[in-house]
Design an enzyme around this catalytic site. Structure first.
Site, PDB file in Angstrom:
ATOM      1  N   CYS A  77      39.588  48.335  68.946  1.00 36.39           N
ATOM      2  CA  CYS A  77      39.848  47.284  69.856  1.00 36.39           C
ATOM      3  C   CYS A  77      38.846  47.557  71.115  1.00 36.39           C
ATOM      4  CB  CYS A  77      41.319  46.906  70.344  1.00 36.39           C
ATOM      5  SG  CYS A  77      41.633  45.866  71.328  1.00 36.39           S
ATOM      6  N   LEU A  78      38.345  46.710  71.740  1.00 35.78           N
ATOM      7  CA  LEU A  78      37.676  46.914  73.039  1.00 35.78           C
ATOM      8  C   LEU A  78      38.572  47.360  74.019  1.00 35.78           C
ATOM      9  CD1 LEU A  78      35.005  43.919  72.854  1.00 35.78           C
ATOM     10  CD2 LEU A  78      34.622  46.476  72.069  1.00 35.78           C
TER      11      LEU A  78
ATOM     12  N   GLY B 298      35.075  40.508  68.056  1.00 31.33           N
ATOM     13  CA  GLY B 298      35.895  39.525  68.863  1.00 31.33           C
ATOM     14  C   GLY B 298      36.542  39.960  70.222  1.00 31.33           C
TER      15      GLY B 298
ATOM     16  N   HIS C 100      46.676  39.317  70.558  1.00 31.55           N
ATOM     17  CA  HIS C 100      46.238  39.514  71.958  1.00 31.55           C
ATOM     18  C   HIS C 100      46.703  38.302  72.775  1.00 31.55           C
ATOM     19  CE1 HIS C 100      43.779  42.981  72.351  1.00 31.55           C
ATOM     20  NE2 HIS C 100      42.877  42.637  71.449  1.00 31.55           N
TER      21      HIS C 100
ATOM     22  N   HIS D  13      43.838  39.626  64.555  1.00 32.73           N
ATOM     23  CA  HIS D  13      43.916  40.749  65.628  1.00 32.73           C
ATOM     24  C   HIS D  13      43.679  39.977  66.979  1.00 32.73           C
ATOM     25  CE1 HIS D  13      42.067  44.615  67.265  1.00 32.73           C
ATOM     26  NE2 HIS D  13      41.868  43.819  68.333  1.00 32.73           N
ATOM     27  N   GLU D  14      42.760  38.970  67.106  1.00 27.96           N
ATOM     28  CA  GLU D  14      42.621  38.415  68.316  1.00 27.96           C
ATOM     29  C   GLU D  14      43.877  37.505  68.799  1.00 27.96           C
ATOM     30  OE1 GLU D  14      40.293  39.457  70.180  1.00 27.96           O
ATOM     31  OE2 GLU D  14      39.073  40.558  68.690  1.00 27.96           O
TER      32      GLU D  14
ATOM     33  N   GLN E  75      41.506  40.069  77.689  1.00 28.21           N
ATOM     34  CA  GLN E  75      40.722  41.296  77.485  1.00 28.21           C
ATOM     35  C   GLN E  75      39.873  41.219  78.818  1.00 28.21           C
ATOM     36  OE1 GLN E  75      39.889  41.299  73.128  1.00 28.21           O
ATOM     37  NE2 GLN E  75      39.957  43.539  73.697  1.00 28.21           N
TER      38      GLN E  75
HETATM   39 ZN   LIG Z   1      41.473  43.798  70.312  1.00 29.25          ZN
END
Ligand SMILES: [Zn+2]
Length: 176
Positions: A94-95, A46, A140, A136-137, A51
């Protein structure tokens, strides 16, 4: 299509509340394509627009397994309409917080509403990994990170680690 650089902790942009998208047009679809490519290359399941430093309410998700065909899904202005009482725990990463993983407990399933890449409203019932990734997304988009769901002690430790790494990278140009 082009990959975009992913911002990481402690970049303050990660704490922004992203703005609602007013129009689904070709320039937005270009960003969507870039985000899907960036997510696949990372690789991740995701990616939220913030991000890649775009503070707008857009995210892409692909929970297809490695051996399966990619199946990217697009969520524009996503909203959670319902969350189950039942909870599930997944080890999340998480990226934007590379190489850090922690168990997070969240509702096991959610019903969500969003626009797709054509601007059409759709509703999904997400369960299992998809439910966790969506939550999670969507977090963000409100400036919330998965480390906000773990203990303060663990969170402070990981934030400090990334602050030090950022400082070292900043000083790097003076190291000969
Ligand atoms: Zn993340």
């Amino acid at each position: 299509m082009a990959q975009r650089p992913i911002i990481i902790l402690p970049d303050p942009k990660l704490r922004l509340v992203s703005a609602k998208i007013e129009r689904v047009d070709d320039s937005l679809r270009r960003l969507i394509d870039d985000m899907i490519e960036t997510m696949h290359e990372a690789p991740g399941v995701g990616l939220a627009a913030i991000q890649v430093a775009e503070p707008i309410r857009l995210l892409v998700v692909d929970v297809a397994k490695k051996e399966e065909e990619p199946e990217p899904q697009v969520f524009i202005n996503p909203e959670i309409l319902w969350s189950s009482e039942e909870r599930a725990t997944y080890e999340e990463g998480c990226l934007s917080i590379p190489e850090y993983y922690a168990e997070v407990e969240r509702p096991a399933s959610v019903r969500a509403r969003a626009l797709d890449r054509e601007g059409k409203l759709r509703e999904v019932l997400a369960e299992g990994l998809m439910a966790t990734v969506l939550q999670h997304e969507i977090d963000h988009l409100d400036g919330v990170l998965f480390i906000d769901h773990i203990s303060k002690l663990k969170r402070d430790r990981v934030i400090k680690k990334f602050q030090k790494a950022a400082k070292r990278a900043g000083d790097g140009s003076h190291v000969l």
